[in-house]
Design a protein around this motif. Sequence first.
Motif, mmCIF file in Angstrom:
data_model
loop_
_atom_site.group_PDB
_atom_site.id
_atom_site.type_symbol
_atom_site.label_atom_id
_atom_site.label_comp_id
_atom_site.label_asym_id
_atom_site.label_seq_id
_atom_site.Cartn_x
_atom_site.Cartn_y
_atom_site.Cartn_z
ATOM 1 N N TYR A 14 41.964 30.755 28.473
ATOM 2 C CA TYR A 14 42.444 32.086 28.104
ATOM 3 C C TYR A 14 42.528 32.998 29.335
ATOM 4 C CZ TYR A 14 42.606 36.698 25.971
ATOM 5 O OH TYR A 14 42.964 37.980 25.627
ATOM 6 N N GLN A 15 43.608 33.780 29.398
ATOM 7 C CA GLN A 15 43.765 34.799 30.430
ATOM 8 C C GLN A 15 44.393 36.040 29.807
ATOM 9 O OE1 GLN A 15 42.715 35.235 33.313
ATOM 10 N NE2 GLN A 15 42.298 33.256 34.265
ATOM 11 N N ASP A 16 44.091 37.203 30.381
ATOM 12 C CA ASP A 16 44.792 38.430 30.008
ATOM 13 C C ASP A 16 44.784 39.381 31.197
ATOM 14 O OD1 ASP A 16 42.343 39.953 29.982
ATOM 15 O OD2 ASP A 16 41.985 39.337 27.918
ATOM 16 N N PHE A 17 45.473 40.506 31.062
ATOM 17 C CA PHE A 17 45.625 41.412 32.192
ATOM 18 C C PHE A 17 44.316 42.110 32.548
ATOM 19 C CE2 PHE A 17 47.153 45.263 34.405
ATOM 20 C CZ PHE A 17 47.897 44.644 35.401
ATOM 21 N N GLY A 18 43.446 42.319 31.548
ATOM 22 C CA GLY A 18 42.137 42.883 31.848
ATOM 23 C C GLY A 18 41.350 41.978 32.773
ATOM 24 N N LEU A 19 41.440 40.665 32.555
ATOM 25 C CA LEU A 19 40.774 39.710 33.439
ATOM 26 C C LEU A 19 41.435 39.695 34.821
ATOM 27 C CD1 LEU A 19 40.239 36.766 30.918
ATOM 28 C CD2 LEU A 19 38.524 38.403 31.735
ATOM 29 N N THR A 20 42.742 39.884 34.846
ATOM 30 C CA THR A 20 43.432 39.964 36.140
ATOM 31 C C THR A 20 42.942 41.166 36.947
ATOM 32 O OG1 THR A 20 45.419 38.840 35.323
ATOM 33 C CG2 THR A 20 45.684 40.254 37.241
ATOM 34 N N LEU A 21 42.783 42.307 36.282
ATOM 35 C CA LEU A 21 42.242 43.485 36.967
ATOM 36 C C LEU A 21 40.836 43.199 37.488
ATOM 37 C CD1 LEU A 21 43.396 46.346 34.548
ATOM 38 C CD2 LEU A 21 44.367 45.756 36.776
ATOM 39 N N GLY A 22 40.034 42.516 36.675
ATOM 40 C CA GLY A 22 38.700 42.159 37.109
ATOM 41 C C GLY A 22 38.720 41.206 38.292
ATOM 42 N N HIS A 23 39.682 40.278 38.287
ATOM 43 C CA HIS A 23 39.825 39.325 39.394
ATOM 44 C C HIS A 23 40.043 40.063 40.710
ATOM 45 C CE1 HIS A 23 41.120 35.609 41.424
ATOM 46 N NE2 HIS A 23 42.081 36.345 41.958
ATOM 47 N N TRP A 24 40.766 41.186 40.644
ATOM 48 C CA TRP A 24 41.037 41.977 41.850
ATOM 49 C C TRP A 24 40.040 43.132 42.000
ATOM 50 C CZ3 TRP A 24 43.666 39.463 45.187
ATOM 51 C CH2 TRP A 24 44.653 38.564 44.779
ATOM 52 N N GLN A 25 38.872 42.972 41.403
ATOM 53 C CA GLN A 25 37.728 43.862 41.612
ATOM 54 C C GLN A 25 37.920 45.277 41.055
ATOM 55 O OE1 GLN A 25 34.987 42.305 42.845
ATOM 56 N NE2 GLN A 25 36.317 40.513 42.826
ATOM 57 N N VAL A 26 38.789 45.452 40.075
ATOM 58 C CA VAL A 26 38.877 46.748 39.396
ATOM 59 C C VAL A 26 37.650 46.897 38.496
ATOM 60 C CG1 VAL A 26 40.185 48.150 37.752
ATOM 61 C CG2 VAL A 26 41.386 46.742 39.446
ATOM 62 N N PRO A 27 36.878 47.980 38.595
ATOM 63 C CA PRO A 27 35.681 48.143 37.758
ATOM 64 C C PRO A 27 36.024 48.070 36.275
ATOM 65 C CG PRO A 27 35.721 49.789 39.508
ATOM 66 C CD PRO A 27 37.070 49.118 39.529
ATOM 67 N N GLN A 28 35.104 47.519 35.496
ATOM 68 C CA GLN A 28 35.400 47.332 34.075
ATOM 69 C C GLN A 28 35.351 48.629 33.282
ATOM 70 O OE1 GLN A 28 32.700 44.715 32.052
ATOM 71 N NE2 GLN A 28 31.055 46.224 31.967
ATOM 72 N N GLY A 29 34.674 49.661 33.776
ATOM 73 C CA GLY A 29 34.579 50.910 33.039
ATOM 74 C C GLY A 29 33.623 50.798 31.868
ATOM 75 N N ASN A 30 33.530 51.883 31.117
ATOM 76 C CA ASN A 30 32.608 51.932 29.981
ATOM 77 C C ASN A 30 33.056 51.017 28.845
ATOM 78 O OD1 ASN A 30 31.202 53.908 31.374
ATOM 79 N ND2 ASN A 30 32.173 55.601 30.285
ATOM 80 N N TYR A 31 32.096 50.648 28.032
ATOM 81 C CA TYR A 31 32.404 49.963 26.776
ATOM 82 C C TYR A 31 33.138 50.944 25.878
ATOM 83 C CZ TYR A 31 31.668 47.500 22.346
ATOM 84 O OH TYR A 31 31.847 46.861 21.147
ATOM 85 N N LEU A 32 34.155 50.453 25.169
ATOM 86 C CA LEU A 32 35.022 51.325 24.390
ATOM 87 C C LEU A 32 35.475 50.613 23.119
ATOM 88 C CD1 LEU A 32 36.808 53.918 24.165
ATOM 89 C CD2 LEU A 32 38.539 52.685 25.496
ATOM 90 N N VAL A 33 35.251 51.247 21.970
ATOM 91 C CA VAL A 33 35.748 50.720 20.699
ATOM 92 C C VAL A 33 37.013 51.472 20.330
ATOM 93 C CG1 VAL A 33 35.249 50.271 18.267
ATOM 94 C CG2 VAL A 33 33.398 50.172 19.953
ATOM 95 N N LEU A 34 38.098 50.727 20.138
ATOM 96 C CA LEU A 34 39.391 51.330 19.818
ATOM 97 C C LEU A 34 39.678 51.215 18.326
ATOM 98 C CD1 LEU A 34 41.565 49.876 22.712
ATOM 99 C CD2 LEU A 34 40.695 52.214 22.520
ATOM 100 N N PRO A 35 40.304 52.240 17.738
ATOM 101 C CA PRO A 35 40.731 52.105 16.343
ATOM 102 C C PRO A 35 41.664 50.910 16.169
ATOM 103 C CG PRO A 35 40.944 54.379 17.105
ATOM 104 C CD PRO A 35 40.647 53.546 18.318
#
Length: 227
Positions: free
Chosen positions: A124-145
């Motif tokens: 599995y891959q997604d763009f959030g993981l791609t951002l993480g791969h390039w060291q973008v901080p994950q930010g706060n935990y967030l629950v979306l509607p």
Amino acid sequence: MQFARKWLALTCCSFFYAAPVLANNDQDPWEGFNRSIFAFNETIDTYALKPITQGYQYITPDPVEGLVSNFFDNLGEVRNVVNDLLQLEGKQALNDSGRLVVNSTVGMLGLLDVASEFGLEKKYQDFGLTLGHWQVPQGNYLVLPFFGPHTVRSAVGLIPDSQLNPVTHIEDVPVRNGLMLMNVIDTRSGLLKAEDLIVGDKYTFIRNTYLQNRAFLLTGQQPEDDF
């Protein structure tokens, strides 16, 4: 759906640029807000999504459920390939491209996972993981509607990932919406049995499980169990 995507994009981007870098012991500073959205999602699930999914499981033979899951997994290979390339993972991109081609042809539009039998493993891959791969901080935990548990980084990733879903580009609105609904039901179906594993506070359990799973997807290392 168009309104929901625009709202999601605006909300995620706002959170992304406002989010602080987190300490390891403080990944949920928005817990009050998150719990209110979690309660809203639980209400929708309890009175709508879960009963519909249980009905789907009741009338659908297990082999047919498997075909449906394979079909949507195969569509996800488009997202996987693009994010492999964005991470400069050429070998994995070839593997996932092979899965897409084999399962879309020999596997009858993805209904059968023939590629796994050929040794092309699913990842599995997604763009959030791609951002993480390039060291973008994950930010706060967030629950979306409606979208459920995320981090700010993974929530931002929903926006480009949605454009990599072939279903969103179907011009026939009833067909597109029907497939989107079917995908949601199929995803929820896969989570029904997992509910038996929940112990203690459900919100906390889901949050910790989600964060640990995202860390595992990014690093390949199993985090220590802290709950």
